[in-house]
Write a protein that holds these residues in place. Structure first.
Motif, PDB file in Angstrom:
ATOM      1  N   PHE B 185      21.475  24.733  58.851  1.00  0.00           N
ATOM      2  CA  PHE B 185      21.732  25.659  57.745  1.00  0.00           C
ATOM      3  C   PHE B 185      21.749  27.134  58.146  1.00  0.00           C
ATOM      4  CE2 PHE B 185      20.615  21.763  55.589  1.00  0.00           C
ATOM      5  CZ  PHE B 185      21.517  21.756  54.537  1.00  0.00           C
ATOM      6  N   THR B 186      21.430  27.430  59.413  1.00  0.00           N
ATOM      7  CA  THR B 186      21.408  28.845  59.814  1.00  0.00           C
ATOM      8  C   THR B 186      22.747  29.230  60.440  1.00  0.00           C
ATOM      9  OG1 THR B 186      19.051  28.594  60.230  1.00  0.00           O
ATOM     10  CG2 THR B 186      20.089  30.564  61.113  1.00  0.00           C
ATOM     11  N   PRO B 187      23.415  30.204  59.873  1.00  0.00           N
ATOM     12  CA  PRO B 187      24.717  30.607  60.426  1.00  0.00           C
ATOM     13  C   PRO B 187      24.576  31.231  61.815  1.00  0.00           C
ATOM     14  CG  PRO B 187      24.343  31.578  58.239  1.00  0.00           C
ATOM     15  CD  PRO B 187      23.053  30.989  58.689  1.00  0.00           C
ATOM     16  N   SER B 188      25.662  31.202  62.584  1.00  0.00           N
ATOM     17  CA  SER B 188      25.672  31.785  63.933  1.00  0.00           C
ATOM     18  C   SER B 188      25.154  33.219  63.890  1.00  0.00           C
ATOM     19  CB  SER B 188      27.088  31.786  64.494  1.00  0.00           C
ATOM     20  OG  SER B 188      27.501  30.461  64.664  1.00  0.00           O
ATOM     21  N   GLY B 189      24.392  33.572  64.929  1.00  0.00           N
ATOM     22  CA  GLY B 189      23.810  34.911  64.976  1.00  0.00           C
ATOM     23  C   GLY B 189      22.414  34.943  64.374  1.00  0.00           C
ATOM     24  N   GLY B 190      22.010  33.852  63.720  1.00  0.00           N
ATOM     25  CA  GLY B 190      20.697  33.808  63.077  1.00  0.00           C
ATOM     26  C   GLY B 190      19.577  33.400  64.023  1.00  0.00           C
ATOM     27  N   THR B 191      18.385  33.310  63.466  1.00  0.00           N
ATOM     28  CA  THR B 191      17.196  32.992  64.265  1.00  0.00           C
ATOM     29  C   THR B 191      16.398  31.856  63.622  1.00  0.00           C
ATOM     30  OG1 THR B 191      17.064  35.304  64.944  1.00  0.00           O
ATOM     31  CG2 THR B 191      15.068  33.996  65.229  1.00  0.00           C
ATOM     32  N   VAL B 192      15.925  30.965  64.468  1.00  0.00           N
ATOM     33  CA  VAL B 192      15.035  29.884  64.030  1.00  0.00           C
ATOM     34  C   VAL B 192      13.749  30.037  64.829  1.00  0.00           C
ATOM     35  CG1 VAL B 192      14.693  27.378  63.989  1.00  0.00           C
ATOM     36  CG2 VAL B 192      16.947  28.327  63.465  1.00  0.00           C
ATOM     37  N   VAL B 193      12.630  30.107  64.136  1.00  0.00           N
ATOM     38  CA  VAL B 193      11.346  30.277  64.828  1.00  0.00           C
ATOM     39  C   VAL B 193      10.462  29.059  64.566  1.00  0.00           C
ATOM     40  CG1 VAL B 193       9.271  31.700  65.076  1.00  0.00           C
ATOM     41  CG2 VAL B 193      11.458  32.783  64.543  1.00  0.00           C
ATOM     42  N   VAL B 194       9.992  28.454  65.650  1.00  0.00           N
ATOM     43  CA  VAL B 194       9.051  27.338  65.516  1.00  0.00           C
ATOM     44  C   VAL B 194       7.678  27.878  65.897  1.00  0.00           C
ATOM     45  CG1 VAL B 194       8.505  24.975  66.204  1.00  0.00           C
ATOM     46  CG2 VAL B 194      10.885  25.733  66.158  1.00  0.00           C
ATOM     47  N   GLY B 199      -6.859  24.668  63.568  1.00  0.00           N
ATOM     48  CA  GLY B 199      -8.267  24.982  63.315  1.00  0.00           C
ATOM     49  C   GLY B 199      -9.113  23.834  63.830  1.00  0.00           C
ATOM     50  N   ASP B 200     -10.404  23.823  63.466  1.00  0.00           N
ATOM     51  CA  ASP B 200     -11.307  22.772  63.949  1.00  0.00           C
ATOM     52  C   ASP B 200     -10.784  21.374  63.648  1.00  0.00           C
ATOM     53  OD1 ASP B 200     -12.982  24.601  64.964  1.00  0.00           O
ATOM     54  OD2 ASP B 200     -14.417  24.575  63.294  1.00  0.00           O
ATOM     55  N   ASP B 201     -10.326  21.170  62.411  1.00  0.00           N
ATOM     56  CA  ASP B 201      -9.949  19.809  62.026  1.00  0.00           C
ATOM     57  C   ASP B 201      -8.509  19.704  61.515  1.00  0.00           C
ATOM     58  OD1 ASP B 201     -10.347  21.252  59.792  1.00  0.00           O
ATOM     59  OD2 ASP B 201     -11.858  19.947  58.885  1.00  0.00           O
ATOM     60  N   TRP B 202      -7.687  20.678  61.817  1.00  0.00           N
ATOM     61  CA  TRP B 202      -6.288  20.606  61.368  1.00  0.00           C
ATOM     62  C   TRP B 202      -5.349  21.235  62.385  1.00  0.00           C
ATOM     63  CZ3 TRP B 202      -3.883  25.367  60.811  1.00  0.00           C
ATOM     64  CH2 TRP B 202      -4.734  26.481  60.715  1.00  0.00           C
ATOM     65  N   ALA B 203      -4.095  20.862  62.274  1.00  0.00           N
ATOM     66  CA  ALA B 203      -3.040  21.451  63.113  1.00  0.00           C
ATOM     67  C   ALA B 203      -1.802  21.610  62.244  1.00  0.00           C
ATOM     68  CB  ALA B 203      -2.745  20.537  64.289  1.00  0.00           C
ATOM     69  N   GLU B 204      -1.071  22.680  62.499  1.00  0.00           N
ATOM     70  CA  GLU B 204       0.085  22.971  61.641  1.00  0.00           C
ATOM     71  C   GLU B 204       1.284  23.400  62.470  1.00  0.00           C
ATOM     72  OE1 GLU B 204      -0.540  25.213  57.776  1.00  0.00           O
ATOM     73  OE2 GLU B 204       0.744  26.624  58.866  1.00  0.00           O
ATOM     74  N   VAL B 205       2.466  22.981  62.054  1.00  0.00           N
ATOM     75  CA  VAL B 205       3.699  23.438  62.700  1.00  0.00           C
ATOM     76  C   VAL B 205       4.636  23.914  61.591  1.00  0.00           C
ATOM     77  CG1 VAL B 205       5.671  22.818  64.150  1.00  0.00           C
ATOM     78  CG2 VAL B 205       3.458  21.774  64.597  1.00  0.00           C
ATOM     79  N   SER B 206       5.246  25.062  61.796  1.00  0.00           N
ATOM     80  CA  SER B 206       6.202  25.550  60.800  1.00  0.00           C
ATOM     81  C   SER B 206       7.528  25.883  61.482  1.00  0.00           C
ATOM     82  CB  SER B 206       5.655  26.800  60.100  1.00  0.00           C
ATOM     83  OG  SER B 206       5.582  27.869  61.011  1.00  0.00           O
ATOM     84  N   VAL B 207       8.594  25.778  60.725  1.00  0.00           N
ATOM     85  CA  VAL B 207       9.930  26.127  61.221  1.00  0.00           C
ATOM     86  C   VAL B 207      10.561  27.071  60.206  1.00  0.00           C
ATOM     87  CG1 VAL B 207      12.183  25.252  61.937  1.00  0.00           C
ATOM     88  CG2 VAL B 207      10.149  23.847  62.311  1.00  0.00           C
TER      89      VAL B 207
END
Lengths: 126, 289
Positions: B185-194, B199-207
């Motif tokens: 969905f990101t047009p050419s020239g755009g940016t995608v950041v992963v 934390g102690d008992d959790w992990a998170e990933v965002s895009v």
């Protein structure tokens, strides 16, 4: 903050990069590659020992730079790649085209040997 | 029987029953009604289970039967795509065929996965691994497409994310869906950041991406099955409407949660958060919310 250094050695030009090449640094990286292309080095070692990540835009710029250099009869090598950087260069196929060395010195050594061998071959022909 | 409450048989047909009789009768009636309802509920539950099982069986057979001719098609297209096999004009037709075979394969695989994952108790195979390493591997797979589409694929990975106990393959699939979606969905020239964090008992990933963004309506339905947002893919990729649903199923099976933030024209951010040690909970229900 990304840092660049261009060192002219006997066997090759060494392009040393230190930092993370991603958004915010892409323009500076592309400008440095353009500057290098302008000097037309015959043999170039990209010393990426200080690079922990390179984004897709920089990989695209590097691939175009490599293609142009090959067309002009030049040679390029990569040195000191972080596993994360090597992973993405392998994914796009660049790591299969460009020789990779543990250090820039080793790349220079190999080219120096090649040059000596080529020189001896030339002498024999005469 | 109480003295003041004549039996129904002793009563004149026109005589109204006493309150005691009425309550007793109501209570009996309610018990019978409740028992009837319980029976009906049990019958309906069996019916739903049977329907679920036959729907799973149907999907398994249909997708298997679709996979076989698709594999033959894929092989033929690949053989014809070898250099010199077809003219330049036919190469365009072949490319169109190839991308349609890709789309069909993606749909069949997504339908199969969605069906498997919606099954209560769908098993995870948890193992301990470095989540950032999985993120890097997944991202590397998208580099050729990102370079081709002139997109910047950036990584902001925190060492705090560390190791997790989770199903590596399934989590990789969830990540692939999120990164793939951003690239679509990101047009050419755009940016995608992963990005990753932990934390102690959790992990998170965002895009996050600089694509068209999300409306409030989109946010409410995007994680449902066969549901799509209002934006069109920027590079003509096919969408099955199952990727985010599958992602939700996988993350919820780990006892985690998914979410999306964004506004129209201002890009979007999709994320998942999982417990550091998967609870291997079965995903909720079969359908979308």
């Amino acid at each position: 903050m990304i840092r660049f250094e261009i060192l002219d050695h006997e066997a090759a030009t060494v392009f040393k990069i230190v930092g993370t090449v991603q958004s915010g640094e892409n323009q500076a990286f592309a400008a440095k590659l353009a500057e290098l292309a302008g000097t037309g080095p015959r043999r170039l070692v990209i010393d990426a020992g200080g690079v922990d990540y390179i984004n897709s835009r920089a990989v695209g710029d590097l691939t175009s730079f490599y293609n142009d250099m090959r067309k002009a009869g030049g040679e390029m090598a990569l040195a000191g790649l972080h596993p994360r950087v090597e992973k993405v260069l392998r994914a796009v196929g660049l790591a299969g085209l460009v020789p990779i060395f543990p250090t820039p010195e080793e790349a220079e050594l190999v080219w120096a040997r090649q040059r000596r061998r080529a020189g001896r071959g030339g002498e024999r022909k005469q | 029987m109480s003295k003041g409450a004549p039996a129904a048989a002793d009563r004149h047909p026109l005589q109204a029953p006493s309150w005691g009789h009425r309550i007793a009768a109501m209570s009996d009636g309610q018990d019978r009604e409740a028992a009837g309802l319980r029976e009906e509920i049990a019958r309906l539950r069996r019916l739903v289970e049977e329907l679920g099982a036959s729907s799973d069986k149907f999907l398994a057979v249909a997708t298997h039967d679709l996979r076989t001719p698709l594999a033959t098609l894929r092989l033929s297209v690949d053989l014809l795509s070898q250099p010199g096999r077809v003219s330049a004009h036919d190469a365009h037709l072949l490319a169109a065929m190839s991308s349609n075979v890709d789309a069909m394969e993606a749909l069949v695989n997504d339908v199969l996965d969605a069906s498997r994952l919606s099954h209560p108790g769908s098993a995870l195979n948890p193992e301990e691994f470095d989540l950032n390493e999985l993120v890097e591997d997944t991202m590397a797979g998208f580099f050729p497409a990102a370079v081709r589409r002139e997109l910047a694929l950036d990584a902001h990975l925190s060492p705090a994310v560390g190791r997790v106990l989770a199903d590596r393959k399934r989590l990789g699939q969830a990540l692939t869906n999120l990164v793939g979606n951003a690239l679509k969905f990101t047009p050419s020239g755009g940016t995608v950041v992963v990005a990753s964090d932990g934390g102690d008992d959790w992990a998170e990933v965002s895009v996050s991406d600089t694509g068209p963004g999300l409306s409030e309506e989109d946010k409410g339905k995007l994680f449902n099955s066969f549901s799509r947002g209002s934006a069109e893919p920027a590079h003509g990729d096919p969408c099955t409407g199952l990727g985010l649903y599958i992602t939700r199923q996988i993350v919820e099976a780990h006892g985690g949660s998914v979410g999306a933030v964004g506004a129209p024209g201002r890009g979007s951010l999709f994320y998942f958060r999982i417990p550091r040690r998967a609870e291997t909970a079965a995903p909720e229900g079969g359908g979308g919310r």
